[in-house]
Design an enzyme around this catalytic site. Structure first.
Site, mmCIF file in Angstrom:
data_model
loop_
_atom_site.group_PDB
_atom_site.id
_atom_site.type_symbol
_atom_site.label_atom_id
_atom_site.label_comp_id
_atom_site.label_asym_id
_atom_site.label_seq_id
_atom_site.Cartn_x
_atom_site.Cartn_y
_atom_site.Cartn_z
ATOM 1 N N VAL A 36 0.833 -1.207 0.000
ATOM 2 C CA VAL A 36 0.000 0.000 0.000
ATOM 3 C C VAL A 36 0.860 1.246 0.000
ATOM 4 O O VAL A 36 0.585 2.219 -0.715
ATOM 5 C CB VAL A 36 -0.959 -0.006 1.204
ATOM 6 N N LYS A 60 14.261 -1.668 0.618
ATOM 7 C CA LYS A 60 13.099 -1.021 0.002
ATOM 8 C C LYS A 60 13.404 0.444 -0.300
ATOM 9 O O LYS A 60 13.058 0.968 -1.364
ATOM 10 C CB LYS A 60 11.879 -1.106 0.918
ATOM 11 N N ARG A 185 -6.866 -3.056 -5.264
ATOM 12 C CA ARG A 185 -6.737 -4.473 -5.595
ATOM 13 C C ARG A 185 -5.349 -4.733 -6.165
ATOM 14 O O ARG A 185 -4.881 -3.999 -7.036
ATOM 15 C CB ARG A 185 -7.789 -4.870 -6.630
ATOM 16 N N LYS A 235 -13.511 -0.628 6.324
ATOM 17 C CA LYS A 235 -12.467 -1.408 5.655
ATOM 18 C C LYS A 235 -12.593 -2.894 5.978
ATOM 19 O O LYS A 235 -12.516 -3.746 5.081
ATOM 20 C CB LYS A 235 -11.093 -0.885 6.084
ATOM 21 N N LEU A 283 -28.801 -5.204 2.310
ATOM 22 C CA LEU A 283 -27.575 -5.013 3.081
ATOM 23 C C LEU A 283 -27.693 -3.906 4.124
ATOM 24 O O LEU A 283 -26.907 -2.972 4.154
ATOM 25 C CB LEU A 283 -26.410 -4.744 2.126
ATOM 26 N N PHE A 287 -33.928 -6.992 11.221
ATOM 27 C CA PHE A 287 -34.431 -8.233 11.789
ATOM 28 C C PHE A 287 -34.150 -9.403 10.855
ATOM 29 O O PHE A 287 -33.613 -9.241 9.753
ATOM 30 C CB PHE A 287 -35.920 -8.092 12.091
ATOM 31 N N GLY A 290 -37.502 -13.931 6.545
ATOM 32 C CA GLY A 290 -38.611 -14.873 6.665
ATOM 33 C C GLY A 290 -39.367 -14.935 5.349
ATOM 34 O O GLY A 290 -38.820 -14.598 4.300
ATOM 35 N N CYS A 293 -40.221 -17.866 0.820
ATOM 36 C CA CYS A 293 -39.130 -18.271 -0.081
ATOM 37 C C CYS A 293 -37.802 -18.513 0.628
ATOM 38 O O CYS A 293 -37.246 -19.610 0.568
ATOM 39 C CB CYS A 293 -38.936 -17.220 -1.172
ATOM 40 N N LYS A 349 -42.916 -9.015 6.245
ATOM 41 C CA LYS A 349 -42.452 -7.700 5.811
ATOM 42 C C LYS A 349 -43.668 -6.810 5.570
ATOM 43 O O LYS A 349 -44.795 -7.302 5.454
ATOM 44 C CB LYS A 349 -41.594 -7.798 4.544
#
Length: 469
Positions: A36, A60, A185, A235, A283, A287, A290, A293, A349
């Protein structure tokens, strides 16, 4: 038309803003020249900053001083060479001197796993002492930016106190403190720096925020400014989510292979759904899941994997972790000591009368079994034969809920006001104007257990508790 903004001159054209340097930009020291640190050093120099790299590893330092990359990373060597040739980039083993000669210090030292499985912060502590020594001899406001992946609290409770103690100065007044996580990345780090997915700046004072925003203007003119602890945890959460995605896809692959199904074709279709599959929709902490499905199909996939003799621990963990969220809600109600509890929202819901595997029914069953008097309200549910039919759908998955479903007409109220009247605790499992409004008519000392985050800023009240906030 020209406008002067700090150290920059903005020349406005019909197309866009062109930021041109008219004064020397902040000099930035980067402590820790690993992955980094080396990338940050090179990229900051490419933005026109004078940068000083510092590391106790002389190899380095020598490599970077010659404009050579100490790691394999696309474009990094070219940027380091350009920075050295343009006399913008130097490197040293004298950490304190690098801080002395700069305005802003980026700390990118290693934070490996410690013996107990936590985060080893010894390198941060050592660097903090060097920074404190340098800041003690400086009159100018200096900004210290932690870039390492660390647990919340590290910046303000470990690094900052050491700097304050050694320097004799105070954070926020004499020097600035920031946590600025990187989202680079390996293999595309340089490209990611110049086109970041997001820029997060965690600070405690506005002066530091403004300095950091100016540094990032060329690559991101709309950074996210937040608190230090939120920035630290972001992070970790990002990387755990990435690990979850990798593991989930691999479990899908293990499931597909014995059935002769092409897992890549399955996931190629899966990722095209950015409305639900790859989106913020599910996301948010709240709760348990349910409905007709999700629970049924998670169990079905676990059962299928078992039949195929395929191990899918991530998928298998979904029902237990969901059960834990239900238990968390029940325990929160227990802690209130309530004898009468009102449930606002019974279906799985809002906007539906579907009770199938609604996790709220589990809460009601547990409270009733413990002798708590329960009332409930749901704007979409009208008692009738269809409720019994819904139970038939889940009779094998949740046979213990039959008594609750049968008794629902007895404790379901027609208005939210009726439901909350005389309640010692109110469990909110749905959000909506009527439910938010009725909270004003509750008993003054009634406890509120919020499972849905009724308000963006939860009330600072001892009788209020949120399930994940």
């Amino acid at each position: 038309m020209k406008m002067h903004v700090g150290k920059f001159e903005a020349v406005q054209t019909l197309d866009a803003f062109d930021w041109r340097l008219i004064e020397t930009k902040n000099t930035i020291s980067v402590i820790g020249l690993g992955y980094v640190g080396a990338v940050s050093l090179a990229c900051l120099s490419s933005l026109g900053h004078k940068v000083i790299g510092a590391d106790i590893d002389a190899k380095k330092v020598d490599s970077i001083s010659w404009g050579q990359s100490p790691i394999v990373e696309d474009q990094l060597g070219d940027l380091l060479t350009a920075g050295v040739n343009d006399e913008l980039l130097t490197a040293t083993t004298d950490v304190a001197q690098a801080v002395m000669d700069s305005d802003v210090t980026f700390v990118s030292v290693g934070t490996p796993t410690s013996e107990d499985g936590g985060c080893d912060t010894r390198a941060i502590k050592a660097v903090a002492r060097s920074i404190g020594t340098a800041i003690a001899a400086k009159d100018a406001f200096h900004v210290v930016v932690l870039r390492c992946s660390v647990p919340p609290g590290t910046t303000l409770e470990i690094m900052t106190p050491i700097i304050e103690e050694v320097s004799g100065k105070r954070a926020g007044r004499d020097f600035g403190v920031c946590f600025n996580p990187e989202f680079l990345r390996e293999g595309t780090a340089v490209a990611d720096f110049h086109a970041p997915p997001k820029t997060v700046i965690g600070v405690t004072d506005e002066r530091t925020a403004n300095i950091m925003k100016k540094i990032y203007v060329p690559v991101d003119d709309n950074p996210i400014v937040t608190s230090v602890d939120v920035a630290e945890l972001v992070k970790y959460v990002d990387n755990v989510w990435h690990a979850t995605k990798v593991s989930f896809a691999n479990e899908v692959g293990r499931l597909c292979k014995p059935m002769g199904i092409d897992s890549h074709k399955v996931m190629d279709i899966f990722v095209q759904d950015t409305k639900l599959n790859l989106s913020p929709y599910y996301l948010k902490p709240g709760f348990a899941f349910g409905g007709s499905c999700l629970p049924k199909e998670v169990r079905a996939v676990s059962h299928l994997a078992e039949q195929l003799n395929v191990n899918v621990p991530l998928i298998d963990s979904l029902i237990p972790t969901n059960d834990q969220q239900v238990e968390e809600a029940i325990e929160m109600v227990r802690k209130t000591g309530a004898k009468k509890a009102a449930i606002l929202g019974v279906a799985f819901k809002p906007g539906t009368d579907d009770l199938r595997e609604s996790p709220v029914l589990e809460v009601i069953a547990a409270l009733r079994a413990e002798g708590v008097e329960v009332t409930a309200y749901d704007p979409a549910i009208v008692p009738g034969p269809h409720i019994a039919q819904q139970f038939e759908y889940m009779q094998h998955a949740s046979p213990h809920l039959k008594a609750v479903v049968d008794a629902l007409p007895d404790f379901l109220k027609q208005t939210p006001e009726e439901a909350v009247a005389d309640a010692d605790a109110i469990i909110v499992s749905q959000n909506g104007p009527a439910i938010r409004s009725v909270m004003r008519s509750k008993k003054e000392d009634a406890a509120v257990v919020d499972l849905v985050r009724l308000h963006a800023e939860p009330p600072a009240c001892s009788r209020y508790a949120g399930i994940g906030w």
